[in-house]
Design a protein around this motif. Sequence first.
Motif, mmCIF file in Angstrom:
data_model
loop_
_atom_site.group_PDB
_atom_site.id
_atom_site.type_symbol
_atom_site.label_atom_id
_atom_site.label_comp_id
_atom_site.label_asym_id
_atom_site.label_seq_id
_atom_site.Cartn_x
_atom_site.Cartn_y
_atom_site.Cartn_z
ATOM 1 N N LEU A 139 -18.076 42.320 31.573
ATOM 2 C CA LEU A 139 -16.663 41.949 31.681
ATOM 3 C C LEU A 139 -16.013 42.437 32.966
ATOM 4 O O LEU A 139 -15.153 41.755 33.539
ATOM 5 N N LEU A 140 -16.410 43.617 33.437
ATOM 6 C CA LEU A 140 -15.710 44.273 34.546
ATOM 7 C C LEU A 140 -15.488 43.368 35.758
ATOM 8 O O LEU A 140 -14.354 43.268 36.247
ATOM 9 N N PRO A 141 -16.514 42.686 36.304
ATOM 10 C CA PRO A 141 -16.256 41.855 37.481
ATOM 11 C C PRO A 141 -15.571 40.534 37.163
ATOM 12 O O PRO A 141 -15.288 39.755 38.066
ATOM 13 N N LYS A 165 -8.998 42.765 23.460
ATOM 14 C CA LYS A 165 -7.874 43.689 23.648
ATOM 15 C C LYS A 165 -7.320 43.562 25.061
ATOM 16 O O LYS A 165 -7.961 43.922 26.035
ATOM 17 N N GLU A 166 -6.099 43.051 25.147
ATOM 18 C CA GLU A 166 -5.472 42.838 26.449
ATOM 19 C C GLU A 166 -5.388 44.125 27.259
ATOM 20 O O GLU A 166 -5.593 44.124 28.469
ATOM 21 N N ILE A 167 -5.090 45.226 26.581
ATOM 22 C CA ILE A 167 -4.875 46.477 27.305
ATOM 23 C C ILE A 167 -6.142 46.931 28.026
ATOM 24 O O ILE A 167 -6.079 47.645 29.033
ATOM 25 N N GLU A 168 -7.318 46.499 27.537
ATOM 26 C CA GLU A 168 -8.574 46.948 28.136
ATOM 27 C C GLU A 168 -9.061 46.045 29.253
ATOM 28 O O GLU A 168 -10.200 46.167 29.708
ATOM 29 N N THR A 169 -8.209 45.118 29.686
ATOM 30 C CA THR A 169 -8.573 44.312 30.849
ATOM 31 C C THR A 169 -8.151 45.000 32.139
ATOM 32 O O THR A 169 -8.251 44.418 33.214
ATOM 33 N N ARG A 172 -9.494 50.175 35.557
ATOM 34 C CA ARG A 172 -9.670 51.612 35.446
ATOM 35 C C ARG A 172 -10.031 52.000 34.021
ATOM 36 O O ARG A 172 -10.927 52.829 33.798
ATOM 37 N N ILE A 173 -9.358 51.400 33.058
ATOM 38 C CA ILE A 173 -9.630 51.720 31.658
ATOM 39 C C ILE A 173 -11.065 51.327 31.298
ATOM 40 O O ILE A 173 -11.777 52.061 30.601
ATOM 41 N N ILE A 174 -11.504 50.168 31.786
ATOM 42 C CA ILE A 174 -12.852 49.709 31.466
ATOM 43 C C ILE A 174 -13.903 50.603 32.115
ATOM 44 O O ILE A 174 -14.920 50.937 31.510
#
Length: 403
Positions: A139-141, A165-169, A172-174
Amino acid sequence: MNDLISTEKELEKVVLVAIRTPDVSEREVEEYLDELAFLAETAGAIPVKRFVQSLPMPDKRYFVGSGKLEEIVEYVKVHEDVDSIIFDDELTPSQLRNLEGAFRRRILDRTNLILDIFARRARTAHAKTQVELAQYQYLLPRLTRMWTHLERQRGGIGMRGPGEKEIETDRRIIRDKISKLKNDLQKIDRQMATQRKNRGKLVRVALVGYTNVGKSTLMNTLAKSEVFAENKLFATLDTTVRKVVVGNLPFLLADTVGFIRKLPHHLVESFKSTLDEVREADILLHVVDISHPGFEQQIEVVNKTLHEIDEREKPMVMVFNKVDAFTYTEKEEDDLTPETRENYSLDDLKESWMAKDTKSIFISAKEKTNFDEFRELLYREVVKIHVTRFPFNDFLYPDIEAE
């Protein structure tokens, strides 16, 4: 009287897309698409249409060329019930964005589809952690994808797990999440390594092979256990280890996750601890579905993956399974066309390079065909290693010499 409301979930309809490069034959691309269709069905979808285009290499913008893109877009417009388009290769972040803009549908690639299946199949904390790590790495890239305008709330294939989860997009959080998952895996790996050490010096045998070739069925028959097995890809993710006794000889038998073409790199990395059972095995039982038309290519995929996992040579037995499902077309006497794989009988294959270059046996784990011979072969292979570790037991195996 009120109408009954059906609670049964309607299966998603998907379109499959592949390209044929010059180094891939028509037959191979059809086999790839057959496998992609099986993956989609395993994930709970119905493939309704296939598109194939011959290209020197994937198009940088849309994976397929502009003409084929228009053809697929037109099909999707006419068939509004199509939920997703699945591509048989890993797409770049820009290709994903461009394709979602063109189709206004969910776009999946082979990697995302396999990750989704793994998310469904994960049962233990170990497997769930490995899958979650692979999902975040994938997901990260791809955080800049345009699918926020789609109906993300309705779920579906490829929407399971961290993407919900929108917040985990937030990048930095990921990254923090990936770091934590890696630490969690290291702790679990240390625990599993300790467990492996505590098993003592018993000979270790690992079942390896392409996915859905019957490894779990074989293990159930040998170990008289109840390892989950069904006719779907990646039926089991966690390595299962059982103590087995053949004759008077005990040894450990491990059932490992099945390999597959184009196995996502993220999964290989995340599942390294699972594959440690392969590295630490004394003997490998390479299980092959002899009834599959592309079994020779599957053998190549497994051998290549095994080499990547562990370059050391190990004793291997080729177990050609599912002889009960094997079929062939016998040629007419006056047919002068060259013989193909479909014309080879089981007897022909037993005399071929596959059975001659290494120890091999032809069985049916489901029907227990030739199973006594298989157990005898396995017994002799295990004894060769067993007597080197427990030489004081030599008198039990007078006809076996240590190698």
